[in-house]
Structures are given as structure tokens and as C-alpha cells.
Design an enzyme around this catalytic site. Structure first.
Site, short mmCIF file in Angstrom:
data_model
loop_
_atom_site.label_atom_id
_atom_site.label_comp_id
_atom_site.label_asym_id
_atom_site.label_seq_id
_atom_site.Cartn_x
_atom_site.Cartn_y
_atom_site.Cartn_z
CB CYS A 267 48.98 22.23 28.11
SG CYS A 267 48.50 21.05 26.84
CB CYS B 221 45.58 19.45 29.86
SG CYS B 221 47.18 20.07 30.35
#
Length: 369
Positions: free
Chosen positions: A103, A200
């Protein structure tokens, strides 16, 4: 201070305390500061786990308090294509990926960086990561955060020095309690908000339940290192090396009540292999092979060198020797055997405070029997 006044910084506002204080610190340093809230996941399961709406509200409240503009952007498509599909493929292959690292690579320091520069005219982006940057000989190095308990350089090893050069990390120079104190003094809504701990995009939701929606679970045998079947697992993807909890098996007569640990996965036959004791020889590795290498500020490895490595977040530094195997693979030999080295996770290398870079663990080198 005046040399910063013409520089525009876009802060990635997550709705947490670290990015909130980062924005204020940059204001104090004289920058033109604006915020950006990224939506990276399209919620489709009601409000049970959805924190995006409340996180956005918190980010907006902080920006209002600081008197800065907050932009929003939706990177859900990029996230799905570049992070989530890879995450699922790795689990399907029996490995344990770290999506936060991907990410950062694909979203926060690529999509966000490009959007901030091209659409918002930013000179820099900033995040609430606990890392530091040092500019040496025209290159920007990535350093561990000042707070050893919170250092997040492990998650940022995929950044090149050019990305580091365009990024600011204001809280990396502070310890976490100081960041909270500043937020409380400023009366920010995020001052007492707890740190997010979930992956996340998944957030705090039950991991097994979430994964089961995308990958059908395949139950199989739990077998000891001696070949005895002692239970059934609900899917290899739910287990990682070194795992103790959630196996659903007790001690044995011979081994007493010492807990069982996952020591290997036989993906081909869908078998979970376990042994008793956290330091069982089958759980130990003398080294690893890493691939998909990224070096922050050094050239590819052409000769052996010594440094330290972490094979998971918040692990103590492991002294090691790194040797090149070919263009994109290295062999890492630890000074002492290490438990639970997990394929799919990242090995990240350090020289003192400097994060050199890292790679994905392709295989572990087991302790010779």
C-alpha cells in the site's frame, strides 16, 4: 523559516493523531499546508467495520481547526488492482503477505505522490510515519524513526531515494507521547484516538471472516512433525509460521502440555505441520533467500556485506551477512538461528540508523537437522 513559505506540502490526513500533528508541525515550519484524505476501499458490508466516514470527519475537523483545506481522492480502483489482488494471490499460494508495505509503495508514495504533484501542485507530500529523512551527497536516505517503539521504516523500504526526497515525515523526529501531548494541547479531536492496528484496508474486522469472503477455505489435516494427524485446520491461509493460537489442539501425552506451533505448510497436500515448543528446531532458520529487492540508497548487491535485518515488524535487529545470488535474489545468513521466518513477508536491512532497503522472503533456510 521564510525559505519554506513558497513550498506547498500536501499531508496525507488519515483521521489519526500522527497525521494531524504532522500538519501542525509543518505549519510551524512555515510551509503552505493542505490535507488530502484518501479513500482506498469501497465498503460493501454496512457500517460494522467502516471507519472511513468517521476518519474523514476527524480529518476534516482537524483541518478546520488548523485552518487548512482538505482535499479528498478515491484510490479504491488502484488499491484493488495493485494491492488487494496481489494480497489474495499470495494467500492462495500459501504465503503470508504484508499489504501495508505494498500500500505504501503503490498508493501512498505513488498514486498519492503523483496526484499531489500533478493535480494539487505540491512540492512535497507528508505522512504521519515514524521515520526520518537525511539528505547526504545529493541523495535522500531513509532513517529509523526517533521513537524505537514506533519506528515504521520496515514498511517503507520500497521507496527510492527520489520518493524519499519528495516526502516529509515530521513526527519521525518525535516520540509518540510527545505527539499525543501536542495534539492534546491543540485540543485536536484525534488527541486520544487509538492507533489503527488492522491491515490498512481491512481495519479492525475479523480477519478470518473477511478472507473467507474472497478465498474459499479448504479444510485439511493438522499433522505433527512426526507424521501423526492430531486435528483439522479450516484453511492454510488462516495460519502463519510460528502461530500458536487458534489451532484448536491441546498438548499430547508424550509432549506434555507444551503448546503447539505452526512450523510449516504443505500447500500441495493442504497439510498444516505443527510441533511443540516455541524454539523447536523445525521452526528455526539459519537464513533466507529474498527476491523482489528494493534498495533505498545503494546500488544492487555485487559483493557480500554485513548489516542487520528484520524479518517482521518490531523485531530486534538480527546481525547477518548478505550475499548476491543473481540480479534479483540474495542469500541472507543470520549470525544466530531465528524463529518463524515467514515466506511472503519482507526482510528489511539496516546499517545503524539507515534503512538500506529490503525484499520479499522467497524461502527460509532451515536449521540443518
Amino acid at each position: 523559516m521564510s525559505d519554506n513559505s513558497q513550498k506547498k506540502v500536501i499531508v496525507g490526513m488519515s483521521g489519526g493523531v500522527d497525521s494531524s500533528v504532522s500538519a501542525w508541525l509543518l505549519q510551524q515550519q512555515g510551509y503552505q499546508v493542505e490535507g488530502l484524505f484518501m479513500k482506498n476501499w469501497e465498503e460493501d458490508d454496512g457500517e460494522d467495520y467502516c471507519t472511513a466516514a468517521s476518519d474523514l470527519a476527524d480529518a476534516q475537523a482537524v483541518c478546520d481547526k488548523l485552518g487548512i483545506e482538505l482535499h479528498t481522492v478515491n484510490f479504491a480502483a488502484e488499491y484493488w488492482d495493485n494491492v488487494f489482488e496481489h494480497f489474495l494471490a499470495e494467500y492462495k499460494a500459501g504465503r503470508t503477505p504484508n499489504p501495508d508495505i505494498l500500500c505504501n509503495k503503490e498508493i501512498k508514495f505513488k498514486a498519492f505522490l503523483e496526484f499531489a504533484a500533478e493535480d494539487l501542485g505540491a512540492d512535497y507530500i507528508a505522512t504521519g510515519h515514524y521515520v526520518r529523512r537525511a539528505d547526504v551527497d545529493g541523495k535522500s536516505r531513509l532513517l529509523r524513526g526517533l521513537d524505537g517503539n514506533k519506528d515504521q521504516s520496515y514498511f517503507l523500504y520500497t521507496l527510492g531515494h527520489d520518493q524519499v526526497a519528495q516526502s516529509l515525515f515530521p513526527v519521525g523526529e518525535l516520540e509518540k507521547p510527545e505527539v499525543r501531548r501536542i495534539a492534546e494541547e491543540l485540543d485536536l479531536v484525534t488527541a486520544k484516538k487509538k492507533d489503527s492496528t488492522g491491515i490498512c484496508f481491512i481495519g479492525e474486522r475479523k480477519f478470518r471472516e473477511f478472507l473467507g469472503r474472497y478465498l474459499p477455505a479448504q479444510p485439511g489435516k493438522i499433522v505433527t512433525v512426526d507424521g501423526d494427524t492430531i486435528g483439522e485446520h479450516q484453511g492454510l491461509m488462516y495460519h502463519t509460521l510460528g502461530q500458536r493460537k487458534g489451532l484448536g489442539i491441546g498438548g499430547t501425552k508424550d509432549g506434555g502440555e507444551e503448546p503447539w506451533y505452526v512450523v510449516d505448510k504443505d500447500v500441495e497436500n493442504n497439510i498444516l505441520i505443527v510441533a511443540q515448543g516455541h524454539d523447536h528446531p523445525r521452526l528455526m532458520s539459519v537464513g533466507l533467500i529474498a527476491q523482489q529487492l528494493h534498495w533505498v540508497d545503494r546500488e544492487p548487491v555485487t559483493a557480500p556485506f554485513t548489516c542487520s535485518v528484520k524479518t517482521r515488524y518490531r523485531q530486534a535487529d538480527i546481525p547477518c551477512t548478505v550475499r548476491p545470488l543473481d540480479d534479483d535474489r540474495i542469500e541472507v545468513v543470520f549470525d544466530e538461528p531465528v524463529a518463524a521466518v515467514t515466506p511472503g513477508q519482507s526482510a528489511v536491512f539496516y546499517l545503524g540508523e539507515v534503512c538500506l532497503g529490503g525484499g520479499i522472503i522467497e524461502q527460509r533456510l532451515p536449521l540443518p537437522v
